[in-house]
Scaffold this active site. Structure first.
Site, PDB file in Angstrom:
ATOM      1  N   ARG A 172      99.348  71.689  68.924  1.00 31.27           N
ATOM      2  CA  ARG A 172      99.692  70.829  67.772  1.00 31.27           C
ATOM      3  C   ARG A 172     101.062  70.185  67.949  1.00 31.27           C
ATOM      4  NH1 ARG A 172      96.570  72.071  63.272  1.00 31.27           N
ATOM      5  NH2 ARG A 172      98.185  71.318  61.883  1.00 31.27           N
TER       6      ARG A 172
ATOM      7  N   HIS B  91      88.533  36.625  83.687  1.00 28.54           N
ATOM      8  CA  HIS B  91      89.297  35.835  82.699  1.00 28.54           C
ATOM      9  C   HIS B  91      90.760  36.248  82.669  1.00 28.54           C
ATOM     10  CE1 HIS B  91      85.556  34.069  81.373  1.00 28.54           C
ATOM     11  NE2 HIS B  91      85.034  35.290  81.304  1.00 28.54           N
TER      12      HIS B  91
END
Ligand code: AGP
Length: 633
Positions: free
Chosen positions: A27, A529
């Site tokens: 955590r 692209h």
């Protein structure tokens, strides 16, 4: 997100606190600290960095204290330095607090307390809490008429009523050496019931080896733990009747069981997770002949689905990638227009209100602040509207007891078991299974899928655990070798199309977050692209090429990459032909229908990321700057 542990009882507290914090390090692990009470004093020891640093500080301080609190931190306000580490204390050093969360009105409180002479030692928001409690204690002792038989509890209750934000707090005081006070407002904290001893923790892995009898506090509640028992109150001071429940977890689930890291163990647990989801979500004996009922049972009544016109999904990180696959399935199988949003974006630029809309929150922890805030915003803006505009919230989570559980009307529990590694793996697979079940259930109820196709998909899903085991079997050595070659690479490109485009994104995220190598995932067709300018011999390309609607296209995109001297790694079930010619390395996955392939194609990418990070000697389970669930915005 931080981790809190507390203990009061007949054993010495320090080791219980430290081993509990070890189970909560996922955590947050910027700093850690423990505070215990012995001979009328609070003894507070803190250390910067990992818990091991705190352990070395404590090893020659054998404190006999039988009450204490511990904390492991993921820094939000204030640098990850020792002076900002929890527990924090009041000026007189009589009160210690460990906090998980954010105090939103801290600057106003800090100024007021400073004017009353309180001295601050840290840059944190939470340091206002011990000083506020000290102030109310003083008033309580001087003029208190509290109805609780604990002045300490009453002072804490009054203090927390001044706080705005989302927080869980554990508090001890040298003046009340038998009392551990625990508070919950939005951030999770559970009480553990032992024999003449009581615990609190941000998450059950910290206390599962001591007790399975737990009571998750709810928002707006505080509890007083003493060696004689537990009392629970609401923030108004009313006593509440609460009973613990028994956890089904076993302590082994939070051990590594021979694996070097939790992440690797959890990757190998994935076939079992798929089996658990198949068992729970699918009626395995269904066939078109007895199709009077849905082959899916995820506990969602048909009226919850009735007349849905569109779906919005909010999520973050890996859960957002699962949501993208959910979109593909919901649109292709159930023909429902579906939009996927980063939760942190949706809450500030929500889509226009539409009727008969299902909003899904996907979060393995059930505590991600952005996702919870996006759902809360959705709920609020639809409040009081005509029925067809009212909110219909569905949660998909691995922690049904989390804050998410209090926000949604319907929930799909993803059954992956506790996931300790910060990098999501088995919970991602479980989220995919939940989306297959949801999409198929909707397709069945809306009759958008021929029953024969539905049966084929179910048959294919039932094969996945075995195919996944085969893939794991064939992958281990190969991905370890590749990791050896790529451990020093600086950039990686991952390519996929269609249902495997989100897997390219997930593969890139896994690599980024545990090996710190820059990686990007793109739709394979997008390279020409612009991003193709990135390619050269130093930038390897991983392409996911699964036979089906876009296979040839991916192969030609891989060819374009190869023409720019990139090293090509192909994740594909194809072993010959163009694939064998184009790819420098073939990473085999079992052949399954393209629709089901993401459940398998992600596995080699998880292993590749794992082995590269392990070879780089990094902390795979607790990567730098990260935490298992981001409970701050
Ligand atoms: C995934 O490996 C990361 N740890 C991270 O992106 C995570 O998926 C994200 O923070 C969302 O977490 P949640 O599923 O608990 O909401």
């Amino acid at each position: 997100m931080c981790g809190i542990v507390g203990y009061v009882g007949t054993q010495t507290a320090t080791e219980i606190l430290l081993s509990g914090l070890e189970k909560l390090e996922y955590r947050g692990y910027d700093s850690a600290g423990v505070a215990t009470i012995w001979e009328d004093e609070v003894n507070c020891v803190r250390a910067k960095g990992k818990l091991s640093n705190l352990r070395s500080k404590l090893e020659h301080l054998q404190s006999p204290a039988q009450i204490g609190i511990g904390h492991t931190r993921w820094a939000t306000h204030g640098k990850p330095e020792e002076y900002n580490a929890h527990p924090h204390m009041d000026t007189a050093m009589r009160i210690a607090v460990a906090v998980n969360g954010i105090i939103e009105n801290y600057s106003k409180l800090r100024e007021e307390l400073k004017q009353q002479g309180y001295q601050f030692r840290s840059d944190t928001d939470v340091e206002v809490i011990p000083h506020l409690i000290a102030q109310f204690l003083k008033e309580e002792i001087a003029f208190g008429q509290s109805n609780s038989d604990s002045v300490f509890l009453e002072a804490v209750r009054k203090a927390v009523n001044e706080l705005q934000g989302a927080f869980a707090i554990a508090i001890i005081s040298a003046d009340y050496p038998d009392e551990l006070i625990v508070v919950r407002q939005q951030a999770p904290i559970v009480i553990g019931f032992g024999q003449g001893e009581f615990f609190c923790a941000s998450d059950t892995p910290a206390i599962i080896s001591h007790t399975k009898a737990v009571l998750p506090l709810e928002n707006g509640e505080l509890a007083r733990l003493t060696p004689l028992g537990v009392e629970v109150y609401n923030f108004a001071g009313q006593r509440l009747k609460k009973h613990p429940r028994l956890l089904s977890l076993n302590p082994m689930m939070v051990e590594k069981q021979g694996f070097k890291h939790f992440m690797l163990k959890e990757i190998y647990e994935q076939p079992g997770v798929v089996r658990a989801c198949l068992e729970a979500y699918f009626n395995t004996d269904w066939h078109p002949g007895n199709s009077s009922r849905s082959p899916i049972n995820i506990g969602l009544a048909s009226e919850f689905y009735a007349d849905i016109e569109q779906i919005h999904i909010v999520a973050c990180g890996t859960s957002w990638h699962a949501a993208l696959i959910g979109k593909y399935l919901l649109e292709q199988l159930a023909q429902i227009p579906t939009q996927v949003h980063y939760a942190s974006e949706f809450r500030y630029a929500p889509s226009p209100l539409t009727p008969n809309t299902l909003t899904i929150g996907v979060t393995q922890s059930g505590e991600t602040a952005d996702t919870l805030a996006a759902l809360a915003m959705e709920q609020e803006r639809r409040q009081g509207r005509e029925p067809k505009y009212q909110a219909r919230l569905l949660g998909i989570t691995n922690r049904p007891e989390s804050s998410l559980g209090y926000m949604v009307s319907h929930m799909i529990n993803t059954l992956a078991g506790i996931e300790i590694g910060v990098a999501a793996t088995k919970t991602f697979i479980a989220q995919l299974m939940a989306f297959y079940a949801l999409a198929l259930d909707l397709a069945y109820s809306r009759q958008t899928l021929p029953l024969e196709n539905l049966e084929d998909i179910l048959k294919g899903l039932r094969q996945i655990p075995k195919e996944m085991e085969a893939t794991l079997e064939s992958q281990e050595k190969l991905t370890e070798q590749l990791a050896h070659e790529f451990a020093e690479t600086q950039d990686f490109i991952f390519l996929g199309r269609g249902i495997n485009f989100p897997i390219a994104l997930e593969g890139a995220l896994k690599l980024k977050e545990i090996s710190y190598i820059h990686a990007e995932g793109y739709p394979a067709g997008e390279m020409k692209h612009g991003p193709i300018a990135l390619l050269d011999a130093k930038v390897p390309v991983v392409a996911i090429a699964v036979p089906g609607s876009v296979y040839e296209k991916v192969i030609s995109n891989a060819q374009e990459a190869k023409a720019r001297d990139s090293r090509l790694i192909g994740v594909t079930p194809v072993k010959d032909g163009e694939a064998a010619e184009i790819f420098n390395d073939l990473v085999p996955v079992s052949f399954v229908d393209e629709l089901l392939s993401p459940i398998l194609t992600v596995v080699p990418l998880q292993l590749l990321a794992y082995h590269i990070a392990a070879r780089r000697g990094l902390d795979v389970d607790q990567p730098r700057n990260l935490a298992k669930s981001v409970t701050v915005e």
